[in-house]
Design an enzyme around this catalytic site. Structure first.
Site, short mmCIF file in Angstrom:
data_model
loop_
_atom_site.label_atom_id
_atom_site.label_comp_id
_atom_site.label_asym_id
_atom_site.label_seq_id
_atom_site.Cartn_x
_atom_site.Cartn_y
_atom_site.Cartn_z
N ARG A 46 15.53 88.73 46.31
CA ARG A 46 14.58 87.62 46.27
C ARG A 46 13.20 88.04 46.76
O ARG A 46 12.21 87.36 46.50
CB ARG A 46 15.12 86.44 47.10
CG ARG A 46 14.33 85.16 46.94
CD ARG A 46 15.18 83.91 47.20
NE ARG A 46 16.01 84.02 48.37
CZ ARG A 46 15.61 83.75 49.62
NH1 ARG A 46 14.36 83.38 49.86
NH2 ARG A 46 16.45 83.85 50.63
N TYR A 103 1.37 72.48 26.85
CA TYR A 103 2.80 72.41 26.63
C TYR A 103 3.34 71.15 27.29
O TYR A 103 2.93 70.79 28.40
CB TYR A 103 3.47 73.66 27.18
CG TYR A 103 4.97 73.60 27.25
CD1 TYR A 103 5.72 73.25 26.13
CD2 TYR A 103 5.64 73.89 28.43
CE1 TYR A 103 7.10 73.19 26.20
CE2 TYR A 103 7.02 73.84 28.50
CZ TYR A 103 7.75 73.48 27.39
OH TYR A 103 9.11 73.41 27.46
N ASP A 136 -3.24 79.55 30.19
CA ASP A 136 -1.92 79.85 29.62
C ASP A 136 -2.17 80.61 28.32
O ASP A 136 -2.66 80.05 27.35
CB ASP A 136 -1.16 78.55 29.37
CG ASP A 136 0.27 78.78 28.90
OD1 ASP A 136 0.53 79.83 28.29
OD2 ASP A 136 1.13 77.90 29.12
N LYS A 155 8.75 83.72 25.29
CA LYS A 155 8.26 83.65 23.92
C LYS A 155 7.97 85.06 23.36
O LYS A 155 8.87 85.85 23.19
CB LYS A 155 7.03 82.74 23.88
CG LYS A 155 7.20 81.41 24.61
CD LYS A 155 8.39 80.60 24.15
CE LYS A 155 8.39 79.17 24.65
NZ LYS A 155 8.48 78.97 26.11
#
Length: 372
Positions: free
Chosen positions: A62, A116, A181, A206
């Site tokens: 982590r 989005y 973005d 994507k």
């Protein structure tokens, strides 16, 4: 040595492999890393908690992972930044950026629609303690306040593919960081940092992954922002799995080829759609790219049902062509009035073009358009 983006996409994150005596990037799946010197580990954890980048061997998955760090370095290099911080998804990356602003006492966000749908919803809901002001690009400067932490824009925008002049917007932001973005364009088509954006975000699910089989998000930025984002990632647990990091690094090597080939096909399809009697409008960005949106005269759901080669599915950026109705899926969560106000009409279809032959795709679109 300066290289082209196409060359750097192949080698970024892999520059040390020859010295290591390996050809493929190593995949490190460890969740924890042994150390006999617990006092030294304590000092390193204190430094990390204070915002320093972890030096030396890993401590815990982590905190950081060597495979993920390769992907982070590679994408940062392609975008022209010094640091990258990867997350479990694009929305985890968005959330971390908002939390970073809140942590600095800057809870106000100015955002440009369309975004989005889930990014829009997260801002509108205030779930992370933010307050949003929606503004047109030319009205951003007037919307800024002393507690504005970010200006958030997506260009080309999802799903209308509307474009914003990044340099002009960055100038309007003044001292407020501009977050872009860049998922749709990728560094192949534009690098927002060259035009003044201080933070660049990708849904790596994507085009960066490119094969519809890996989920992730990444933010590239300067050292101070990266330190905050790493702290937030450690505290919230939104880490990218090492296998995902491995696949995303591999995906970068073919990114320029995939985006270039799909863009050429999309340009042809956009021209033909513009001449079809059942299509009332075509939206295709000036910078080009593998996405096209178009509005139809008739029932858009009938077209979605009628495609046979094209995949009717949410998401984008895969090797196969995907088509969807944003008003029903990706932007369904946005209030109908806000959706329509941002140009997302009920007749709008968004298509992410893959690597199939252009004539095969056009034949499928032609027969599907008859269903209207």
């Amino acid at each position: 040595m300066t290289s082209s983006l196409r060359t750097r996409a192949v080698h970024a994150g892999r520059d040390d492999l020859t010295d290591l005596g390996v050809h493929a990037a190593p995949l490190d799946l460890s969740t924890t890393y042994p150390s006999r010197d617990s006092a030294a580990e304590a000092a390193r954890i204190d430094a990390f908690a204070a915002g320093a980048e972890l030096a030396g061997p890993p401590i815990y998955g982590r905190v950081g992972n060597p495979t993920v760090e390769r992907f982070e370095r590679a994408l940062a290099e392609l975008e022209g930044f010094d640091h990258g911080v990867a997350f479990a998804s694009g929305m985890a990356a968005v959330s971390a950026c908002l939390l970073s602003a809140v942590a600095q006492g800057k809870r106000h966000i100015v955002a440009v629609r369309p975004l989005y749908g889930c990014s829009d919803h997260l801002l509108e809901s205030g779930l992370l303690g933010t307050e949003v002001t929606w503004a047109a690009p030319g009205a951003v400067a007037a919307a800024l306040r002393p507690d504005t932490g970010l200006v958030f824009v997506e260009t080309p925008a999802n799903p209308t593919l509307a474009e914003v002049d990044i340099a002009e917007l960055a100038l309007a932001c003044g001292e407020v960081p501009l977050l872009v973005d860049n998922t749709f364009a990728t560094p192949v088509l534009q690098r927002p940092g060259r035009h003044g954006a201080r933070i660049v975000l990708h849904s790596a699910t994507k085009f960066l992954g490119g094969h519809g089989d890996v989920m992730g998000g990444i933010v590239v930025c300067d050292a101070s922002e990266a330190a905050r984002l790493r702290q937030i990632r450690f505290a919230t647990g939104g880490v990218l799995h090492p296998l995902a990091g491995y696949l995303l690094l591999r995906g970068l090597s073919t990114l320029p080829l995939r985006v270039g080939a799909a863009s050429a096909t999309t340009s042809t399809l956009a021209s033909r759609l513009g001449e079809h009697p059942a299509v009332t409008a075509v939206h295709y960005p000036g910078i080009g790219g593998p996405l096209v949106a178009f509005e139809v005269d008739g029932d858009p759901h009938a077209l979605i049902k009628a495609v046979r080669l094209i995949t009717p599915a949410v998401s984008l950026g895969s090797v196969d062509t995907l088509i969807q109705h944003p008003g029903s899926i990706s932007h369904r969560i946005v209030d109908e009035g806000d959706r329509h106000g941002a140009g997302v009409s009920d007749q709008l279809i968004r298509m992410s073009v893959g690597l199939e032959d252009v004539e095969d795709l056009w034949a499928d679109l032609e027969q599907a358009l008859k269903a209207l």
